[in-house]
Design a protein around this motif. Structure first.
Motif, PDB file in Angstrom:
ATOM      1  N   ILE A 272       0.934  -1.112  -0.105  1.00 18.66           N
ATOM      2  CA  ILE A 272      -0.047  -0.148   0.000  1.00 18.66           C
ATOM      3  C   ILE A 272       0.826   1.354   0.038  1.00 18.66           C
ATOM      4  CG2 ILE A 272      -0.345  -0.007   2.597  1.00 18.66           C
ATOM      5  CD1 ILE A 272      -3.055   0.957   2.296  1.00 18.66           C
TER       6      ILE A 272
ATOM      7  N   GLY B  43      -2.693   5.308   0.565  1.00 20.73           N
ATOM      8  CA  GLY B  43      -3.665   4.343   0.965  1.00 20.73           C
ATOM      9  C   GLY B  43      -4.017   3.635  -0.556  1.00 20.73           C
ATOM     10  N   GLU B  44      -3.016   3.889  -1.414  1.00 24.03           N
ATOM     11  CA  GLU B  44      -3.678   3.135  -2.759  1.00 24.03           C
ATOM     12  C   GLU B  44      -2.968   1.539  -2.649  1.00 24.03           C
ATOM     13  OE1 GLU B  44      -5.743   4.366  -4.285  1.00 24.03           O
ATOM     14  OE2 GLU B  44      -5.386   6.196  -5.089  1.00 24.03           O
ATOM     15  N   ILE B  45      -3.724   0.778  -3.294  1.00 24.09           N
ATOM     16  CA  ILE B  45      -3.205  -0.549  -3.387  1.00 24.09           C
ATOM     17  C   ILE B  45      -2.196  -0.652  -4.529  1.00 24.09           C
ATOM     18  CG2 ILE B  45      -3.419  -3.052  -4.038  1.00 24.09           C
ATOM     19  CD1 ILE B  45      -6.289  -2.815  -2.709  1.00 24.09           C
TER      20      ILE B  45
END
Lengths: 413, 413
Positions: free
Chosen positions: B139, B143-145
């Motif tokens: 991550i 907060g992005e995968i």
């Protein structure tokens, strides 16, 4: 213009080609000036494929791990739909349940949404993005992935609409709205243009189970304007709203039936203060949802308590009771499967005594015996054997004058 | 006893039955007293299925959405493996990349791990749980995968081993260790018992691309004891460790080859201070990895610069150069595809001048023309046309006395 929330079920996004059609519909709203938030389910039968893999390992896989597994289904759809929207020239961003700020209870398999932190969604909307959110899932306060259980994606959509104060929440599905009865059972069933939250709650299993009660409850609580419509046509759907006077003046506005019912009887519960509450607390703690409850005393010292649960919950409910037997002090448990709850629903029933009697009379005429009865202001439910379910629904639909006029003959019996 | 990290690739977890065998292996370690952290890839070809769906939508799907899509593959495996371990009577908990505390750069498709917050993993281990972590993903700070790109799951495993100060990190794969050459190309190739980090780094594409260079770099940096072994046998694998003296005394310990090479020549770069750095900065900014670089001046004012990139990066690299053309001030770009880099690797080469000359002589003998050369203390690489790759690898394997004695005849040409 404001925000519109749309929800597309698994059938509506079952193939890449269908995802393309969903994208076109979203774009037409976006181009009309709406800010779009879209909730999607897992593609077609993909959830079943995942469930089958888990069942290959264990008949009772760990619920936390099931949530970990099943939540991937929606994640696949949101990314593909975002890609499709971008391919068609529109900026979109997909968000998992936790990225969308959906916090739930710390329960696996059927968690309830506790609150939604909509900051991320709002900032994406402010940047002109179409926001695509994975339905059916959230995150607990401990950071665990949870799922919302049956009807979960509808609930996600309504909860987002409430949180974002959306103009409306459109639920796209494979039927064109809410019907007076399940059209597969009653060919003469008619689509309703509008219905109240309370009626919808009671009818929640009507029209191919088109809306889950939880989503309707949430819509009612927050005054969300809910629309149920087909993802395959441009037909107007059914509006679910507050304070609707049924245009027809009918006493009964629909016949619902739920074929997944089991009846449990706890025999010989000690007649002491608090035993009933302990029994149902135990079941609630183990997440067994109880529907109709009937108590019958047979002597001063003990009573029998009958109640219905979802057929799919029966095994779990029986296990829970067995474990709690010594503590609760009852004699034994009996149960009956393959039951159906048939209900007539209508806001007009409040002012029309005798509706229940008419229902019982019609079922008697059809030689269908009634095992349990439950009533509310706007509903009468009877539990019957599932083998008579279709016959009962058709007979009641007809006797309460719900059959469409153009359909002269109701097929079959 | 301490912590052991194990990593199982897609083939090893390709079916439910294989996941069962992986679980048995983990359990045998757990029962021997180790604390177990296990990293898994997506099942079999499931990533390909996801990629195909995305490609059906767009030839160049958005990279953020690709990460959203592809990260589901590992999430499926971790949940199934946890269920399997629980079915077999052991407590296990699956963690996605973000749940395992793996923070990466904010890059999609090939992010690097920035740091690992191992608190959750440690507390799960302290409770006696087997920890199953999704490889290949993390991550970003926003907060992005993200995904780690090729070899990502190996890198995850080594990074976790480093963070948790594990006793060793075992990489289970479909080959039984590191070979002196790819056994599919050179039937006489032999398995190495032990190899140094530096040699392994150079040989990283040997033995069916058994380890990705990034994972070896990470292992070297943190002194992680790395073991490569087969998930289908109990055979001892190859240990990758610091300060290993090769037992054979061989000058060359392996022949590596990489068939995914393209050569780009930037013609007429202005001969000013800083142009080279601007060129390669531009490529780095656009995440184009450059391998071999050769500069040739043809007059006082301009020079030609040739370099190699992965064949799969060629289009992206050419686009990047085209966009930057005016800024960089070169004349034109030429390129050549379908090239292979053949390398000989050995710690013993430092003290043996003439090894490079022997390699060139052998390639000349085979009538294979050399397009580029690159050397280091322990390696000589030649870029040749891919059509001659197999012949070159076999000839070099033989001339540097790596052929297994029991294999008398090297097949084919």
């Amino acid at each position: 213009m404001g925000i519109v929330v749309q929800k597309f079920g698994g059938t509506s996004v079952g193939t890449i080609e269908r995802i393309g059609r969903v994208a076109d519909r979203i774009i037409s709203y976006k181009e009309a000036g709406h800010q779009m938030v879209v909730v999607v389910s897992a593609m077609g039968k993909s959830t079943d494929v995942l469930v089958d893999m888990a069942k290959e390992i264990s008949a009772h896989p760990d619920e936390r791990e099931m949530d970990m597994l099943l939540s991937t289904g929606e994640q696949v759809t949101i990314s593909l739909l975002s890609m499709m929207l971008e391919k068609k020239g529109h900026r979109a961003v997909s968000l998992t349940g936790w990225q969308a700020g959906i916090t739930t209870e710390s329960v696996h398999g059927k968690a309830r949404i506790k609150h939604i932190d909509n900051e991320r969604m709002k900032s994406e909307l402010a940047e002109g993005n179409i926001v695509i959110v994975a339905g059916f899932q959230g995150i607990s306060e401990e950071g665990e992935i949870t799922t919302l259980g049956r009807g979960g994606s509808d609930t996600t959509a309504v909860a987002l609409a409430a949180s974002l104060k959306a103009d409306k929440c459109e639920i796209f599905t494979d039927v064109s709205g809410v019907y007076t009865a399940d059209p597969r059972v009653v060919p003469a069933a008619q689509k309703l243009d509008v219905i109240s939250y309370d009626e919808m709650l009671e009818l929640a299993n009507l029209g191919a189970g088109v809306l889950h009660p939880r989503s309707v409850e949430c819509a009612k609580k927050y005054g969300v304007c809910l629309v149920v419509r087909s993802s395959f046509t441009d037909e107007e759907g059914t509006y679910v709203q507050e304070g609707i006077t049924l245009e027809t003046g009918r006493v009964v506005s629909g016949v619902a039936h739920d074929e997944d019912v089991a009846k449990i009887t706890v025999v010989g519960m000690p007649a002491q203060v608090g035993t009933l509450s302990r029994l149902f607390n135990t079941l609630a703690t183990h997440h067994v949802n109880v529907d109709i409850i009937i108590q019958s005393s047979y002597d001063a010292k003990a009573s029998n308590i009958s109640f219905t649960v979802a057929g799919s919950d029966l095994t779990h409910a029986l296990q829970t009771l067995e474990v709690s037997r010594a503590d609760l002090g009852f004699d034994k448990v009996e149960y009956e499967e393959a039951l159906t709850k048939v209900s007539i629903v209508g806001a007009g029933m409040v002012n029309n005594p005798g509706v229940a009697a008419e229902m019982f009379r019609e079922l008697a005429q059809q030689e269908i015996s009634i095992k349990m009865v439950s009533t509310s202001d706007i509903k009468v439910s009877c539990v019957i054997a599932s083998e008579y379910a279709d016959r009962a629904v058709r007979a009641l639909h007809s006797i309460f004058q719900l059959d469409a006029q153009e359909v002269a003959v109701v097929h079959g019996i």
